[in-house]
Design an enzyme around this catalytic site. Structure first.
Site, PDB file in Angstrom:
ATOM      1  CG  HIS A  60     111.229  36.614  87.540  1.00  0.00           C
ATOM      2  ND1 HIS A  60     112.355  36.877  86.779  1.00  0.00           N
ATOM      3  CD2 HIS A  60     110.176  36.806  86.720  1.00  0.00           C
ATOM      4  CE1 HIS A  60     111.986  37.179  85.553  1.00  0.00           C
ATOM      5  NE2 HIS A  60     110.666  37.158  85.482  1.00  0.00           N
ATOM      6  CG  ASP A  84     110.514  36.171  81.586  1.00  0.00           C
ATOM      7  OD1 ASP A  84     110.159  37.358  81.588  1.00  0.00           O
ATOM      8  OD2 ASP A  84     110.314  35.412  82.549  1.00  0.00           O
ATOM      9  CD  GLU A 104     103.998  34.941  76.295  1.00  0.00           C
ATOM     10  OE1 GLU A 104     104.392  35.383  77.387  1.00  0.00           O
ATOM     11  OE2 GLU A 104     103.694  35.651  75.313  1.00  0.00           O
ATOM     12  CG  ASP A 153     105.751  38.032  84.528  1.00  0.00           C
ATOM     13  OD1 ASP A 153     106.573  37.094  84.424  1.00  0.00           O
ATOM     14  OD2 ASP A 153     106.044  39.232  84.408  1.00  0.00           O
TER      15      ASP A 153
END
Ligand code: SAM
Length: 276
Positions: A60, A84, A104, A153
């Site tokens: 990250h 996450d 997401e 990501d």
């Protein structure tokens, strides 16, 4: 009890599980949170390790701080995937960031991580963070000239995540970035995913004036050696921005690591220039 992720047909990673904290099938995937002896709590999607308390800081920090310290004045950041919360947490460390949009596809990942991985997912409660539950590939198609930095990501390029490694997607990223914007995508292992890294690099290089690969060590990801592909409209990531942000709270990223990450061993450099 043991958990094994089959990373390749002939190789995997196995760890001792103390407890299965959660397991469900969402409309998109199987989601599990395991408490493991060596890696602490681990988020697993469709049998693949996504993030662990043990080493998430490396991934990250390197996904967020390299681009955010390349752009001299990032304000609006888009994160695609990242359910996450770890990437959003790192972006929030940059005080000048005004807005973080996170797209997401699976609401249940955010909800489960908010409960079981608060060290990462507490970022979702921050007023600067706005979460959208939809397909990132579709979301970015609708955006024009809106972001300074985009962070992809995504999980492994399988299923609905495959779209996040396509040429149409990178073209849409280019359109969604401001004239001096840049993006970074995690692009898997230089040992196990060489064809993917080469094809993504070639595609990004066709669209962006500056394209660079950089590396980090993530022990729980396949081969433990990880790549990131960066596409930039103006700023060269090997030239750290003058007012770069660094904090003692970082555990992997430093300005020196930023520079070193772009120094590629020959076998990796060859992936960005196939045929020499
Ligand atoms: N760091 C991990 C890695 O490198 O593999 C990725 C972690 S994050 C949990 C990946 C997230 O991407 C998952 O929550 C998944 O639901 C989400 N995702 C997959 N496909 C997506 C899509 N098309 N649009 C938005 N999110 C997507």
């Amino acid at each position: 009890m043991w958990f094994t992720e089959r990373q390749k047909p002939g190789v995997g990673i196995t760890c001792k599980v103390l407890r299965t904290l959660h397991r469900e099938i969402s409309p998109f995937q199987e989601i599990a949170v395991l408490d493991t002896e060596q890696f602490g709590r681990v988020l697993v999607l469709d049998g693949m390790i996504q993030t662990t308390i043990f080493d998430e800081f490396v991934y990250h920090e390197m996904l967020a701080h390299v681009p955010l310290n390349t752009h001299p004045a990032p304000r609006d950041v888009l994160i695609i995937g990242g359910g996450d919360g770890g990437t959003a947490r790192e972006v929030l460390r940059h005080p000048q960031i005004e807005k973080i949009t996170l797209v997401e596809i699976d609401r249940r990942v955010v909800e489960i991580c908010s409960h079981f991985l608060p060290e990462l997912a507490s970022s979702f409660d921050h007023p600067k963070v706005k979460v959208h539950f939809e397909d990132g590939a579709e979301y970015v198609q609708k955006k024009e000239v809106s972001y300074d930095v985009i962070l992809v990501d995504a999980p492994e390029p399988v299923g609905r995540a495959a779209r996040l490694f396509s040429s149409e997607f990178y073209q849409a990223i280019f359109q969604a970035l401001r004239p001096d914007g840049l993006f970074v995508a995690q692009t898997e292992s230089p040992f196990f995913n060489q064809d993917l890294i080469t094809s993504v690099y070639q595609e990004v290089n066709r669209i962006f004036p500056i394209t660079k690969l950089y590396l980090a060590v993530v022990p729980t990801y396949p081969s433990g050696f990880w790549s990131f592909t960066l596409g930039s409209k103006r700023f060269d990531p090997e030239m750290l921005s003058e007012d770069y942000y660094f904090s003692q709270a970082f555990r992997y990223y430093t300005p020196e690591i930023h520079q070193a990450a772009f120094k590629l061993p020959p076998f990796v450099h060859a992936l960005s220039s196939p045929g020499g």
